[in-house]
Enzyme design. Structure first.
Site, PDB file in Angstrom:
ATOM      1  N   HIS A  72     100.159  -1.609  21.878  1.00 26.43           N
ATOM      2  CA  HIS A  72      99.131  -1.324  20.871  1.00 26.43           C
ATOM      3  C   HIS A  72      99.596  -1.843  19.510  1.00 26.43           C
ATOM      4  CE1 HIS A  72      95.972   0.775  18.745  1.00 26.43           C
ATOM      5  NE2 HIS A  72      96.893   1.201  17.878  1.00 26.43           N
TER       6      HIS A  72
ATOM      7  N   THR B  59      93.054 -40.031  41.281  1.00 28.31           N
ATOM      8  CA  THR B  59      92.395 -40.936  40.336  1.00 28.31           C
ATOM      9  C   THR B  59      91.339 -40.255  39.463  1.00 28.31           C
ATOM     10  OG1 THR B  59      90.990 -41.580  42.190  1.00 28.31           O
ATOM     11  CG2 THR B  59      92.805 -43.061  41.644  1.00 28.31           C
TER      12      THR B  59
ATOM     13  N   GLU C 279      69.252 -28.500  27.518  1.00 24.70           N
ATOM     14  CA  GLU C 279      69.779 -28.110  28.826  1.00 24.70           C
ATOM     15  C   GLU C 279      68.625 -28.017  29.819  1.00 24.70           C
ATOM     16  OE1 GLU C 279      72.798 -27.426  30.525  1.00 24.70           O
ATOM     17  OE2 GLU C 279      71.364 -27.028  32.144  1.00 24.70           O
TER      18      GLU C 279
END
Ligand code: FAD
Length: 461
Positions: free
Chosen positions: A440, A143, A203
């Site tokens: 490369h 869920t 933050e």
């Protein structure tokens, strides 16, 4: 009462992948999903729509500003946000429709409605057409999760919203405040910054991207600041208010910020609402996750759980791995997830990707390691595409040289990390990776060079 071999509650990456694998293994499978579209958070309001907007907004910002070094001058570029959002919706529709087709192909029975466990082996589906009783030998709970918020912040589903609202703003906010500098906050901040918003990221910690390699996070912070994102680190948001036209964000010990919209991106919490766990004696842990053992079995006989609802890395591919392992365990008696090789990616520009342990984790665990780094500025392909920010870091056990972690910031880091993850899955050493021939010019040569650098043998540095 309809009987199936297996009932899966939730049609996100954990649930729908478990359903397909179970059908492949011959089970009669039912999958209950309350949304019309299958695919869960990931397809509807997560991984896929965010990546569609990241791609569109990156193209917009490149075409608008950054192509002159390629000798391309473009005039008259403007944003059609409505068309950009429609494109995102088209991508989501195509993919969710694809899962419908996979369900049909695999003969999985899909129930539309809310699934609730009522007793061992019994689930009731409540939908628009009433209730349906189902029984099965096994049940998998998948869920998922829902966005979390902070005390003092009431989400209004509009001005003060989560990533779900930020994936569908009808206009570019003048000033967007993002609370939380994790992957989701940074990705959505990047989208709206590229489309013209002024963005401030708040933050609580004194760093961005908690959990990721700290040196790489510091490098990312410098790059994001150059892209015009504003950061206030180490700051505690105490409340957010809106008058319907704008918002005020209150910060402990600092000036409040006035802005147009607030995106709360402080993580996600497990979704076990009205799931009937008490009917089978399952108790969630103190953070609300469903505890499982190494076979993804809950404490109730015949009931398993996978994905975000059990915690750990809340990532779609981790949920998928668990879905497969759980079903294979049920049918074959064995199934396994190697949690040490699950990559994590932030899809900003540059991308940031990581697998295995960080330097901090190795130091804390007292594991001696060697480190090899290689910057993209010394990689031919990175030069040719004009994306030279960032580097590859490989961490290997000092004694055995076995790769313990890889951390990349740079162009296509999310694709490059797979090489390190595969190497780690096979128990490779940095020498193994260094001795593999890399074509490369490719960005992957930076992975080879960083592996050579573990032994001080990088060739192009
Ligand atoms: P979910 O995807 O949450 O699915 C659970 C489903 O169960 C939902 O569809 C829900 O409707 C349904 N459900 C819940 N309860 C019931 C019930 N009782 N009955 C019936 N149905 C029910 N992860 C990545 O790996 N990469 C990314 O780039 C990434 N980007 C993200 C970006 C955003 C903005 C967000 C929000 C998330 C992102 N994630 C990403 C995380 C990822 O979406 C989740 O980790 C993943 O979807 C978890 O899968 P799940 O199956 O466990 O749960």
């Amino acid at each position: 009462m309809t009987k199936h071999n297996l009932i899966i509650i939730g049609g996100g990456p954990g649930g729908y992948v478990a359903a397909i694998r179970a059908a492949q293994l011959g089970l009669d499978v039912a999958c209950i999903e309350l949304d019309k579209a299958l695919g869960g958070t990931c397809l509807r309001v997560g991984c896929i729509p965010s990546k569609a907007l990241l791609e569109s907004s990156e193209q917009f910002s490149e075409i608008k500003g950054d192509l002159s070094s390629h000798g391309i001058v473009v005039d008259g570029v403007h944003l059609d946000l409505g068309a950009m959002l429609k494109n995102k919706d088209r991508v989501v529709r195509a993919l969710t429709g694809g899962i419908d087709s996979l369900f049909k192909k695999n003969k999985i029975t899909r129930y539309l409605g809310h699934g609730r466990i009522t007793a061992p082996g019994k689930v009731t589906v409540s939908g628009s057409e009433g209730e349906t009783e189902l029984t099965a030998d096994k049940i998998i709970i998948a869920t998922g999760s829902v966005p979390a918020t902070l005390p003092g912040i009431e989400l209004d589903g509009d001005r003060i919203g989560t990533s779900t609202e930020a994936l569908a703003y009808g206009e570019v906010p003048g000033h967007l405040v993002v609370i939380g500098a994790g992957a989701i906050g940074l990705e959505m901040a990047t989208v709206w910054r590229r489309l013209g918003a002024s963005v401030t990221i708040l933050e609580y910690l004194d760093r961005i991207l908690p959990g990721m390699d700290s040196a790489i996070a510091t490098e990312a912070l410098k790059i994001f600041k150059k892209q015009g994102l504003n950061f206030q680190l180490g700051c505690k948001v105490t409340g957010v208010k809106t008058d319907g036209k704008g918002c005020t964000v209150d910060i402990d010990g600092a000036d409040s910020i006035h802005c147009d919209r607030v995106l709360v991106a402080v993580g996600r919490k497990p979704n076990t609402a009205e799931l009937g766990l008490e009917s089978v004696g399952i108790e969630t842990d103190k953070r609300g996750f469903v505890p499982v053992d190494e076979h993804l079995a809950t404490s109730a006989e015949g009931i398993y759980a996978v994905g975000d609802v059990i915690g750990g890395a809340m990532l779609a591919h981790k949920a998928e791995e668990e879905g497969v392992a759980c079903v294979e365990g049920i049918v074959n008696g064995y199934g396994h997830v190697n949690y040490n090789t699950i990559p994590a990616i932030v899809y900003t520009a540059p991308e940031i990707a990581s697998v295995g342990q960080t330097e901090n984790e190795l130091t804390e665990a007292g594991i001696a390691y060697r480190k090899g780094e290689f910057p993209f500025i010394a990689n031919g392909r990175a030069r040719a595409i004009g994306h030279t920010d960032g580097r590859v870091k490989i961490l290997a056990d000092k004694k055995t040289d076995r790769i313990l972690g890889a951390h990349i910031i740079g162009p296509h880091a999310g694709d490059l990390i797979t090489e390190a993850a595969v190497a780690m899955e096979f128990g490779a050493s940095s020498e193994d990776l260094a001795r593999c021939c890399h074509a490369h010019p490719t960005l992957a040569e930076a992975v080879k060079e960083a592996s050579l650098a573990v032994d001080g043998r990088a060739l192009h540095m």
